[in-house]
Design a protein around this motif. Sequence first.
Motif, mmCIF file in Angstrom:
data_model
loop_
_atom_site.group_PDB
_atom_site.id
_atom_site.type_symbol
_atom_site.label_atom_id
_atom_site.label_comp_id
_atom_site.label_asym_id
_atom_site.label_seq_id
_atom_site.Cartn_x
_atom_site.Cartn_y
_atom_site.Cartn_z
ATOM 1 N N ALA A 134 -21.482 -58.565 18.692
ATOM 2 C CA ALA A 134 -20.560 -57.231 18.297
ATOM 3 C C ALA A 134 -19.489 -57.409 17.448
ATOM 4 C CB ALA A 134 -19.823 -56.861 19.841
ATOM 5 N N TYR A 135 -19.214 -56.424 16.718
ATOM 6 C CA TYR A 135 -17.982 -56.513 15.669
ATOM 7 C C TYR A 135 -17.553 -55.188 15.327
ATOM 8 C CZ TYR A 135 -21.284 -54.535 12.169
ATOM 9 O OH TYR A 135 -22.200 -53.445 11.630
ATOM 10 N N HIS A 136 -16.221 -55.314 14.865
ATOM 11 C CA HIS A 136 -15.356 -54.011 14.325
ATOM 12 C C HIS A 136 -14.826 -54.581 13.071
ATOM 13 C CE1 HIS A 136 -11.836 -51.475 13.848
ATOM 14 N NE2 HIS A 136 -12.728 -50.562 14.392
ATOM 15 N N SER A 137 -15.215 -53.699 11.904
ATOM 16 C CA SER A 137 -14.590 -53.946 10.808
ATOM 17 C C SER A 137 -13.845 -52.655 10.124
ATOM 18 C CB SER A 137 -15.761 -54.605 9.688
ATOM 19 O OG SER A 137 -16.466 -53.469 9.406
ATOM 20 N N GLN A 138 -13.004 -52.882 9.442
ATOM 21 C CA GLN A 138 -12.069 -51.879 8.716
ATOM 22 C C GLN A 138 -11.730 -52.116 7.359
ATOM 23 O OE1 GLN A 138 -9.078 -49.002 11.001
ATOM 24 N NE2 GLN A 138 -7.853 -50.441 10.185
ATOM 25 N N GLU A 139 -11.690 -51.308 6.382
ATOM 26 C CA GLU A 139 -11.246 -51.485 5.213
ATOM 27 C C GLU A 139 -10.469 -50.067 4.840
ATOM 28 O OE1 GLU A 139 -13.707 -53.638 1.815
ATOM 29 O OE2 GLU A 139 -15.053 -52.116 2.941
ATOM 30 N N ILE A 140 -9.149 -50.251 4.422
ATOM 31 C CA ILE A 140 -8.426 -49.378 3.963
ATOM 32 C C ILE A 140 -8.165 -49.310 2.601
ATOM 33 C CG2 ILE A 140 -6.015 -48.226 4.334
ATOM 34 C CD1 ILE A 140 -6.069 -49.086 7.172
ATOM 35 N N PHE A 141 -8.309 -48.660 1.655
ATOM 36 C CA PHE A 141 -7.900 -48.477 0.270
ATOM 37 C C PHE A 141 -6.880 -47.475 0.238
ATOM 38 C CE2 PHE A 141 -12.310 -49.669 0.383
ATOM 39 C CZ PHE A 141 -12.352 -50.705 -0.449
ATOM 40 N N LYS A 142 -5.636 -48.133 -0.635
ATOM 41 C CA LYS A 142 -4.508 -46.922 -0.923
ATOM 42 C C LYS A 142 -4.403 -47.033 -2.197
ATOM 43 C CE LYS A 142 -2.236 -47.828 3.416
ATOM 44 N NZ LYS A 142 -0.935 -48.235 4.179
ATOM 45 N N ASN A 143 -4.333 -45.915 -2.747
ATOM 46 C CA ASN A 143 -3.959 -45.564 -4.455
ATOM 47 C C ASN A 143 -5.099 -46.290 -5.429
ATOM 48 O OD1 ASN A 143 -1.969 -44.369 -5.602
ATOM 49 N ND2 ASN A 143 -0.706 -46.443 -6.187
ATOM 50 N N GLY A 144 -6.185 -45.317 -5.121
ATOM 51 C CA GLY A 144 -7.279 -45.830 -6.363
ATOM 52 C C GLY A 144 -8.405 -46.545 -5.732
ATOM 53 N N SER A 145 -9.384 -46.408 -6.537
ATOM 54 C CA SER A 145 -10.427 -47.105 -6.457
ATOM 55 C C SER A 145 -11.352 -47.317 -7.883
ATOM 56 C CB SER A 145 -11.455 -46.230 -5.463
ATOM 57 O OG SER A 145 -12.769 -46.837 -5.346
ATOM 58 N N ALA A 146 -12.153 -48.148 -7.779
ATOM 59 C CA ALA A 146 -13.063 -48.343 -9.022
ATOM 60 C C ALA A 146 -13.753 -47.123 -9.139
ATOM 61 C CB ALA A 146 -14.040 -49.534 -8.693
ATOM 62 N N PHE A 147 -14.240 -46.930 -10.433
ATOM 63 C CA PHE A 147 -14.884 -45.810 -10.866
ATOM 64 C C PHE A 147 -16.156 -46.028 -11.625
ATOM 65 C CE2 PHE A 147 -12.934 -46.625 -14.837
ATOM 66 C CZ PHE A 147 -13.675 -45.965 -15.674
#
Length: 608
Positions: A134-147
């Motif tokens: 079992a797993y739980h993963s989370q990613e939060i990006f703030k202020n932009g991303s690659a394009f």
Amino acid sequence: MLGSELALNGMYGLAPDGHVPTEFLERVEVLKGPGALLNGMAPFGAVGGSINLVTKHASDAPITSVSTDYTSSSQFGTHIDVGRRGGDHNQFGVRYNGVYRSGGTALDEQWKVRGLNALALDFREERVRLSIDAYHSQEIFKNGSAFFASFTGIGAAAAPSASKNLFIGTNARFENAAVMARGELDIAENVTVFAGIGFLDSRNFGFTNGTQAPSVNLLGNFTGPRIVNLRGYTNTLSTQGGIRGQLDTGPLRHQFVLSASALKLSQSSEFGFSGSYRSNIYLPVVPPQAPPPAVVPNTAFNPSRPYFETDPRKTGENYLASLAFADTISAFDDRIQFIGGLRSQRVMTKTFQANTGLETNSYDSHRLSPAYALIVKPFDNRLSLYANYIEGLSQGLRVTNPLATNFNESFPPFVSKQIETGAKLDLGILANTLSFYEITQPTLSTVTSGGLISYKPVRQRNQGIEWNVFGEPIPGVRVLGGVTYMVGVITHSADGKTTGKNAFGIPRWQANFYGEWDLPYLVGVTVEGRVIYTSALYVDSLNYYRIPEWARFDAGARYTTKIYGTDMTLRANVNNLFNHSYWSGAFNDGFATLDAPRTVLLSATFNF
């Protein structure tokens, strides 16, 4: 690569979408050719092979590992890995991996947070093996991303600085939660039955859809709306079962497997658009924010929850089922091996309109797909000659560009085919493989009419030669690498405009080499380096826009020692050592991707 294209412990649809956390993985298996038949085929058409992620489980020796790390420009993290076995003969096992990482990245003004909790339980007796992951993963990006960018005019614009942030103000969150249970029972000395079931709930909120810079001219200017995937989800149910074993019939040895699998996926994406604005990839402006669409109540809607926590309507549903039998027949002390098998596959697809929930199209296809392989060792086990053929039915392609007039259209399931021949020479200290292959499969090509963009399927053929080498030619020196020459051609298109053109995103030459050296005069110190080369390629099916060749250099070192009886490993790595900015490849027809800027990674691992 989509998470659904990766198998997790041999089962598809359970790997996380987005960036797969590697901290809870024991190894990554790359299976080529008929191995895809034996282990199952990827849902979206990777007929030539498959990638299987194997999770960590408790080993016989206790494990307690703590790592701290730094990633440029100001991101810090911690990874805890603990494993124990218990019982009167270590039949019970538990393994936990936890990760938290937060801080600024190498992309200007971007902030990223990542977390992982993964638990693996197992039970093993002489004839029974059970496990739960079992797993739980989370990613939060703030202020932009690659394009990524598409082009207009007479040529592709030069790549901007890889650290340039075109979409300041963009925030996003990915969450993945999954659980899977698997079991094996030896019903006879050489016969085992196995089964597995797993569930995945994957969600994204506020994710900017690829952060497109559309129609960039040679000066870097572009005009267009900002597209935001405001919320979406993927829910999967994956099951498998079967029997495998070994038996002898006279001089022949058989290793057989009879397996059945089923995968059900439900998906949804909801998009928003800002007004059109002007910007430049070299001197970007802060883009306008896309307003959220009106909330459409459905059975999962709860007014007491925040907007981004509600569920949008389902936009796609897929069901993939298969029944397969394969037999590996060996003779003359395994000097000759033949693999033969059949897979009966069924693909059911439904597409729904996002704002009404009405079904827009559906497909139900079935096919019996063969696979064959022959392996001959003419002299001894050092030299192997092989040839194989495999084909498979895969889920139809779907238009994922919200700007397309036929956005979310699903095309019928398709058949992909691969033929390969080659040789492997293992000299003990160094192994070499040389292969020749041909793969035919469909892809999506852009069709522009009256300024409107749509996508249509075309038939593509890839022919190539690949050489790989790995081993330890000198004590303390290890190498891994290879060179590929490939020609990709569109063999058929409905309107004939792209027939005979070079397939987009396919470079003629690719080379990757990695090496590491244990320094003899500094005990415990290992230095490493890697070079990656890709020749020029077209990013569009009409072959209007070609991006230049590029090469990237990485370097690193590690030091292993003991401090007060505790094993310690220090690592330092630099990816893109010379901070070279370049278009690295193609994403969908017409869009070029930008490589990451120079990134420094430092870590210290303590094993107690």
